[in-house]
Design an enzyme around this catalytic site. Structure first.
Site, PDB file in Angstrom:
ATOM      1  N   HIS A   1     -86.372  22.275   3.904  1.00 39.96           N
ATOM      2  CA  HIS A   1     -85.401  22.112   5.004  1.00 39.96           C
ATOM      3  C   HIS A   1     -85.890  22.760   6.302  1.00 39.96           C
ATOM      4  O   HIS A   1     -85.080  23.173   7.131  1.00 39.96           O
ATOM      5  CB  HIS A   1     -84.051  22.740   4.637  1.00 39.96           C
ATOM      6  CG  HIS A   1     -83.245  21.978   3.628  1.00 39.96           C
ATOM      7  ND1 HIS A   1     -83.556  21.977   2.289  1.00 39.96           N
ATOM      8  CD2 HIS A   1     -82.157  21.184   3.755  1.00 39.96           C
ATOM      9  CE1 HIS A   1     -82.668  21.228   1.647  1.00 39.96           C
ATOM     10  NE2 HIS A   1     -81.819  20.734   2.501  1.00 39.96           N
TER      11      HIS A   1
ATOM     12  N   GLU B   1     -81.243   7.775   1.831  1.00 35.22           N
ATOM     13  CA  GLU B   1     -81.999   7.742   3.084  1.00 35.22           C
ATOM     14  C   GLU B   1     -82.816   6.475   3.267  1.00 35.22           C
ATOM     15  O   GLU B   1     -82.938   5.963   4.383  1.00 35.22           O
ATOM     16  CB  GLU B   1     -82.912   8.972   3.197  1.00 35.22           C
ATOM     17  CG  GLU B   1     -82.193  10.262   3.596  1.00 35.22           C
ATOM     18  CD  GLU B   1     -81.480  10.940   2.441  1.00 35.22           C
ATOM     19  OE1 GLU B   1     -81.656  10.504   1.280  1.00 35.22           O
ATOM     20  OE2 GLU B   1     -80.733  11.907   2.686  1.00 35.22           O
TER      21      GLU B   1
HETATM   22  C1  LIG Z   1     -82.508  13.741   0.342  1.00 35.24           C
HETATM   23  C2  LIG Z   1     -81.396  14.599   0.798  1.00 35.24           C
HETATM   24  N1  LIG Z   1     -80.405  14.048   1.534  1.00 35.24           N
HETATM   25  C3  LIG Z   1     -79.391  14.812   1.969  1.00 35.24           C
HETATM   26  C4  LIG Z   1     -79.339  16.140   1.679  1.00 35.24           C
HETATM   27  C5  LIG Z   1     -78.214  17.003   2.207  1.00 35.24           C
HETATM   28  N2  LIG Z   1     -77.283  17.316   1.134  1.00 35.24           N
HETATM   29  C6  LIG Z   1     -77.417  18.436   0.411  1.00 35.24           C
HETATM   30  S1  LIG Z   1     -76.301  18.522  -0.794  1.00 35.24           S
HETATM   31  C7  LIG Z   1     -75.606  17.078  -0.364  1.00 35.24           C
HETATM   32  C8  LIG Z   1     -74.429  16.570  -1.127  1.00 35.24           C
HETATM   33  C9  LIG Z   1     -74.709  16.433  -2.571  1.00 35.24           C
HETATM   34  O1  LIG Z   1     -73.565  15.989  -3.217  1.00 35.24           O
HETATM   35  P1  LIG Z   1     -73.463  15.980  -4.792  1.00 35.24           P
HETATM   36  O2  LIG Z   1     -74.645  15.270  -5.355  1.00 35.24           O
HETATM   37  O3  LIG Z   1     -72.143  15.456  -5.125  1.00 35.24           O
HETATM   38  O4  LIG Z   1     -73.612  17.506  -5.207  1.00 35.24           O
HETATM   39  P2  LIG Z   1     -72.611  18.710  -4.882  1.00 35.24           P
HETATM   40  O5  LIG Z   1     -72.961  19.236  -3.547  1.00 35.24           O
HETATM   41  O6  LIG Z   1     -71.245  18.204  -4.943  1.00 35.24           O
HETATM   42  O7  LIG Z   1     -72.919  19.718  -5.931  1.00 35.24           O
HETATM   43  C10 LIG Z   1     -76.260  16.527   0.723  1.00 35.24           C
HETATM   44  C11 LIG Z   1     -75.908  15.259   1.373  1.00 35.24           C
HETATM   45  C12 LIG Z   1     -80.403  16.680   0.917  1.00 35.24           C
HETATM   46  N3  LIG Z   1     -80.453  17.986   0.636  1.00 35.24           N
HETATM   47  N4  LIG Z   1     -81.396  15.894   0.481  1.00 35.24           N
END
Ligand SMILES: Cc1ncc(C[n+]2csc(CCOP(=O)(O)OP(=O)(O)O)c2C)c(N)n1
Ligand SMILES: [Mg+2]
Lengths: 335, 325
Positions: free
Chosen positions: A140, A71
């Protein structure tokens, strides 16, 4: 006139702004979606709330840009591109994630012009989904716009309906200052009449959602509909209210609020954020400072309590101000 | 690898418990019984269990939005967790946090986390405390292939090296961050090498194989526990559900999910590995399956019957004490 949801109205504004001006582009996490994925369906997602839907297909990878989860870099990239003449519209999914990119918003983007002696422009827009209503718990569900309103140099927009959202977003994109655009996520599916053509709504000009004589009610974002419902229900008791939706908290249409309070002598301010140093306190202070002579009753604030947003549906329902609470408070200032 | 019979049975039970917890949560969400945003760990169980089987309750873990598996593997009470998902006042976090914020500090579970890469810096703090107190504990943070691109994750990894603290960074590469593939979001070709660039060793594992994760995690944890500073585990894995419940999963290739369930199932792999070895029998594992199913049923019944929170509780637990006592 066709009815559109707030999601579709914002999406339409983005399509039109990008078609009109080559310097407008969209950047954020999954604003296209499926990049690098084996399905090959790049662009199929259009943002986790679907707000940037179709932009990738219409404008391609240079203007609908997916990013890693970063971000600070997203906001910084938007700010930097804006500083050299582009008009980026960045998406930071949930307003709560401001926690991650606060420096780039507050210390960088929001202060360039002042610190550089008026010699720069940073026409960036950062969009956020804000507010509660989804049992999404403490990280959230926050509004965050009340916090951001306190920083000089940033403009803060909080649409409460699809029509306003389209006009305010087009204004935000054309505006030469950095604009934070908060979309109450509980309203994405709410529809109203929205013209197909482009139009802008000026910043700092409140909407009078209801007009009445007894009480001035000021409400923001998700709370505007609830305040309207409360006011409509009180009509049966012979109570009539002005309902003011400031639409932008920075700049704030102080005149509209003060003129109404001068006429009614009573003020109730409604927001879903916690109360301390928030918009309800800010507007209550405005009335105390500049319209004290007109007040016939203490100013009342309706807000969430001084606590994070709880997960449990019952707790969240008790947390976010509801129609009943707004009704009761309006009656209180009339008692 | 020397795992005792008890350890084998326990590891299998943990993985099965996570699997059935998640599959039941999925069903209950589809039935409208569970509110909020839930991210399921199905398919990745071997990662959590392979790591946490090296830890005791003094060691800490910090998890992610996809946190149920890590919490169960670290010993969280399954019934309390189910009640938490239900938003009950009897939940592990009194219904205040829900799926994304399951925590149990007593058990060294410093929380699931709704902020991507919110966890690693906190884990470095736990590791720093272990270093200062010289108590031999380690602090594990779990990250995804998407989370490692966040500045907070970079900062935490570098700080851990600078301070030479016993922090273990576990990266679970399930190939997607929401709808975006790792091949797009991680700019370099080799995430393991990038991570090692911070200055600590990273041990690679097959995240569908408990034994592989157990082995790699053992090396990383041993490295950190012995005072050599941080270490990492890099596991390739797959999630069997969407990012969140309801995700249309446009990013998947045709047949990808079937292939994952068929060929990357840690439970099947575990059974195949121990089958015929003469240490644990298929019947014993079947018996565990039945016990786990009964536990999950019990958890759901308990969650359904559990006390609902009341409005006064909204403002409880914001502070320990606010104002003068
Ligand atoms: C700071 C922040 N940015 C974006 C999100 C939205 N978000 C939640 S999970 C996710 C993807 C995470 O991917 P990864 O680290 O590969 O974990 P996975 O979901 O595959 O377990 C995103 C973009 C968030 N919760 N917090
Ligand atoms: Mg991932």
């Amino acid at each position: 006139m066709p009815e559109k949801t707030m999601r579709d109205a914002i999406n339409e504004a983005l399509h039109q702004a990008m078609a009109e001006d080559d310097s407008v582009f969209v950047i954020g996490e999954d604003v296209a979606g499926c990049n690098g994925s084996p399905s090959g369906k790049v662009g199929e997602v259009g943002g986790v709330f679907g707000v940037t839907s179709g932009l990738y297909k219409a404008f391609g990878p240079d203007r609908c840009i997916d990013t890693p989860i970063s971000e600070s870099a997203i906001v910084g990239a938007a700010a930097g591109a804006a500083l050299v003449g582009m008009r980026p519209v960045a998406e930071i999914m949930f307003a709560d994630f401001i926690g991650v990119c606060m420096d780039q918003i507050v210390n960088q983007m929001g202060k360039f012009r002042y610190m550089f002696g008026g010699k720069s422009r940073c026409p960036a827009v950062i969009r956020f989904a804000s507010g509660g209503g989804f049992s999404a718990a403490g990280q959230h569900s926050q509004s965050m716009y009340q916090v951001m309103t306190s920083f000089p140099g940033l403009k803060v927009v909080i649409p409460s309906n699809a029509y306003d959202a389209k006009g305010l977003l087009l204004q935000a994109i054309r505006d030469d200052d950095p604009v934070l655009f908060f979309e109450p996520k509980a309203l994405y599916q709410e529809a109203c009449e929205v013209p197909d053509e482009m139009y802008t709504l000026p910043f700092g000009e409140a909407a009078f959602v209801r007009e009445g004589d007894d009480v001035t009610v000021v409400a923001f974002g998700q709370m505007v509909n609830r305040a309207a419902a409360a006011i409509d229900a009180l009509e049966a008791d012979g109570i009539s209210c002005d309902l003011i939706d400031p639409r932008t908290s920075s700049p704030l249409d102080e005149d509209a609020i003060l003129e109404s309070v001068e006429a009614t002598g009573r003020l109730v301010v409604v927001d879903e954020s916690p109360p301390r140093c928030g918009l309800t306190a800010d507007i209550a202070a405005l009335a105390a400072d500049r319209a004290f002579h007109a007040l016939k009753a203490p100013v009342k604030q309706v807000s969430a309590p001084h606590s994070p947003t709880p997960f449990s549906p019952e707790l969240e329902a008790a947390y976010i101000p509801d129609v009943e609470k707004i009704k009761t408070t309006i009656k209180e200032v009339l008692a | 690898m020397n795992l005792s019979r008890d350890q084998l049975l326990r590891a299998y039970r943990q993985m099965k418990t996570i699997r059935e917890f998640e599959e039941r949560a999925h069903a209950e969400i589809m039935n409208g019984q569970i509110a909020g945003f839930t991210h399921l760990y199905t398919g990745q169980e071997a990662n959590a269990v392979g790591v946490c089987e090296h830890l005791d309750h003094q060691d800490t873990i910090i998890s992610t939005h996809r946190g149920h598996g890590h919490c169960i593997a670290k010993g969280a009470d399954v019934i309390g967790m189910m009640k938490e998902l239900w938003g009950s006042a009897e939940g592990l976090c009194k219904g205040k946090g829900g799926s994304m914020h399951v925590a149990d500090i007593e058990k060294g579970i410093l929380g699931a986390n709704g902020i991507v890469a919110g966890g690693p810096p906190i884990s470095v703090g736990s590791a720093l405390a272990a270093k200062i107190r010289k108590n031999g504990r380690v602090a594990v943070s779990f990250s995804g292939d998407g989370s490692v691109n966040q500045g907070t994750c970079f900062e935490a990894m570098n700080l851990a090296v600078v301070l030479k603290v016993p922090a273990v960074f576990v990266i679970e590469n399930n190939y997607y961050s929401e709808h975006t593939n790792i091949s797009y979001a991680v700019g370099c070709d080799d995430l393991k090498a990038r991570t090692e660039g911070f200055g600590f060793p990273v041990f690679v594992a097959d995240g569908a194989d408990f034994f592989s994760v157990y082995d790699a995690a053992g090396k990383a944890i041993e490295h950190a526990r012995s005072g050599n500073g941080p270490a990492g585990v890099f596991a390739e894995t797959g999630r069997f559900h969407g990012h969140f419940v309801g995700d249309p999963q446009y990013y998947r290739a045709d047949g990808e999910l079937d292939d994952l369930r068929e060929n990357s199932c840690c439970l099947k792999n575990f059974r195949a590995r121990v089958d015929g070895g003469g240490v644990v029998s298929a019947e014993e594992l079947d018996a565990i399956d039945a016990e786990v199913m009964a536990l999950i049923d019990e958890a759901v019944s308990a969650a359904r019957a559990a006390a609902r929170p009341t409005a006064e509780q909204v403002t409880e637990d914001v502070y320990i004490q606010y104002g003068s006592a």
